[in-house]
Design an enzyme around this catalytic site. Structure first.
Site, mmCIF file in Angstrom:
data_model
loop_
_atom_site.group_PDB
_atom_site.id
_atom_site.type_symbol
_atom_site.label_atom_id
_atom_site.label_comp_id
_atom_site.label_asym_id
_atom_site.label_seq_id
_atom_site.Cartn_x
_atom_site.Cartn_y
_atom_site.Cartn_z
ATOM 1 N N PHE A 35 2.434 -1.974 3.103
ATOM 2 C CA PHE A 35 3.780 -2.289 3.701
ATOM 3 C C PHE A 35 4.356 -0.852 4.436
ATOM 4 O O PHE A 35 4.814 -0.870 5.569
ATOM 5 C CB PHE A 35 4.773 -2.739 2.790
ATOM 6 C CG PHE A 35 4.624 -4.277 2.887
ATOM 7 C CD1 PHE A 35 6.024 -4.988 2.694
ATOM 8 C CD2 PHE A 35 3.574 -4.940 2.619
ATOM 9 C CE1 PHE A 35 5.916 -6.412 3.055
ATOM 10 C CE2 PHE A 35 3.793 -6.521 2.695
ATOM 11 C CZ PHE A 35 5.030 -7.259 3.037
ATOM 12 N N ARG A 36 4.217 0.348 3.426
ATOM 13 C CA ARG A 36 5.157 1.491 3.692
ATOM 14 C C ARG A 36 4.109 2.611 4.287
ATOM 15 O O ARG A 36 4.880 3.564 4.785
ATOM 16 C CB ARG A 36 6.044 1.776 2.479
ATOM 17 C CG ARG A 36 7.024 0.883 2.170
ATOM 18 C CD ARG A 36 7.639 1.299 1.019
ATOM 19 N NE ARG A 36 8.801 0.056 0.754
ATOM 20 C CZ ARG A 36 8.665 -0.816 0.371
ATOM 21 N NH1 ARG A 36 7.538 -1.455 -0.074
ATOM 22 N NH2 ARG A 36 9.935 -1.759 0.274
ATOM 23 N N ILE A 107 2.776 -9.558 -2.959
ATOM 24 C CA ILE A 107 3.019 -11.005 -2.597
ATOM 25 C C ILE A 107 2.028 -11.907 -1.849
ATOM 26 O O ILE A 107 2.178 -12.914 -1.602
ATOM 27 C CB ILE A 107 4.214 -11.078 -1.545
ATOM 28 C CG1 ILE A 107 3.880 -10.448 0.166
ATOM 29 C CG2 ILE A 107 5.482 -10.383 -2.030
ATOM 30 C CD1 ILE A 107 4.869 -10.466 0.830
ATOM 31 N N HIS A 123 7.588 -9.756 -6.835
ATOM 32 C CA HIS A 123 8.369 -9.808 -5.427
ATOM 33 C C HIS A 123 8.089 -11.285 -4.864
ATOM 34 O O HIS A 123 8.115 -11.628 -3.754
ATOM 35 C CB HIS A 123 8.023 -8.794 -4.826
ATOM 36 C CG HIS A 123 8.527 -7.370 -4.998
ATOM 37 N ND1 HIS A 123 7.552 -6.303 -4.775
ATOM 38 C CD2 HIS A 123 9.611 -7.086 -5.764
ATOM 39 C CE1 HIS A 123 8.175 -5.202 -5.379
ATOM 40 N NE2 HIS A 123 9.349 -5.741 -5.930
#
EC number: 2.3.1.286
Length: 243
Positions: A35-36, A107, A123
């Site tokens: 994601f980051r 996720i 999450h």
């Protein structure tokens, strides 16, 4: 590195209450973008013209349900992803009754796909969906196979069962995760920077014998660990399984 692998193998072989804590680095080899990190999912999402935090928020779901579900279908379904050797290794140790299970920040649902039975998804998971209006449940296969975006019961938006920005983490999941950490004799952190709160803060509750961290970059808990390996998870597990 060889000495680290020998130490890792010895700790794993001599432990019978292992808890795994996994982050994005575990699933990169399966084709799930981090994601980051630079070039990761947040960078890709930014090309859509809105901030990633907003597109993944409760506010966006409420402001523009149609836009939200279109975004999910475009960016989040990860249709062709499969578990990799790390997911398989974790599931095998659970089958061998050496592991209490896995706590994951991911996720993607790949731990369950690999056969792990005791998975706490902090999450949420993309393997489950539900109607945002009437809460009817749907499986990922329903959404993908039928390109389903609206509830066939009430017409509401079908959303993934993940924790969006602006939503609280599921408290029963947090409690189960905390129990896994407190009951473990060995805690193995894989592919997590351990900076995303409150999930990463769970690590401070570990009181067992061995904290192992395997991650490409340093984490805030490196100095507290029994063993730290800064390397690719897949390479480490492949090497471990040939030792």
């Amino acid at each position: 590195m060889k000495h680290d692998l020998e130490t890792l193998k010895h700790i794993i072989d001599s432990s019978n209450r292992i808890t795994f804590f996994t982050g994005a680095g575990v699933s990169v080899a399966s084709g799930v973008p981090d994601f980051r990190s630079m070039g990761g999912l947040f960078d890709e999402i930014s090309k859509d013209g809105l901030s990633p935090e907003y597109l993944l928020s409760r506010d966006y779901l409420e402001d523009d349900p149609e836009g939200f579900i279109n975004f999910c279908h475009k960016r989040l379904l990860f249709v062709d992803t499969m578990p990799n050797i790390v997911h398989d290794w974790i599931a095998k140790l659970e089958r061998n009754q050496q592991s209490l299970g896995v706590i994951t920040q991911n996720i993607d649902g790949l731990h369950s796909d690999a056969g792990s039975q005791h998975v706490d998804e902090l999450h949420g998971t993309l393997n489950r969906f539900y109607c945002n209006a009437c809460h009817k449940s749907y499986m990922k296969s329903d959404v993908i196979d039928r390109t389903l975006k609206h509830c066939d019961n009430c017409g509401g938006a079908i959303r993934p069962d993940i924790v969006l920005y602006g939503e609280m983490l599921d408290q029963p999941t947090i409690i189960r995760a905390l129990n896994k950490i407190e009951d473990a004799d060995t805690l193995v952190v894989l592919g997590s920077s351990l900076v995303v709160q409150p999930a990463a803060g769970l690590i401070s509750n570990f009181k067992g014998d061995n904290l192992i961290i395997i991650n490409k970059d340093r984490t805030p808990y490196d100095n507290d660990a029994t063993l730290v390996i800064h390397d690719d998870m897949v390479s480490v597990v492949k090497s471990l399984m040939t030792e």
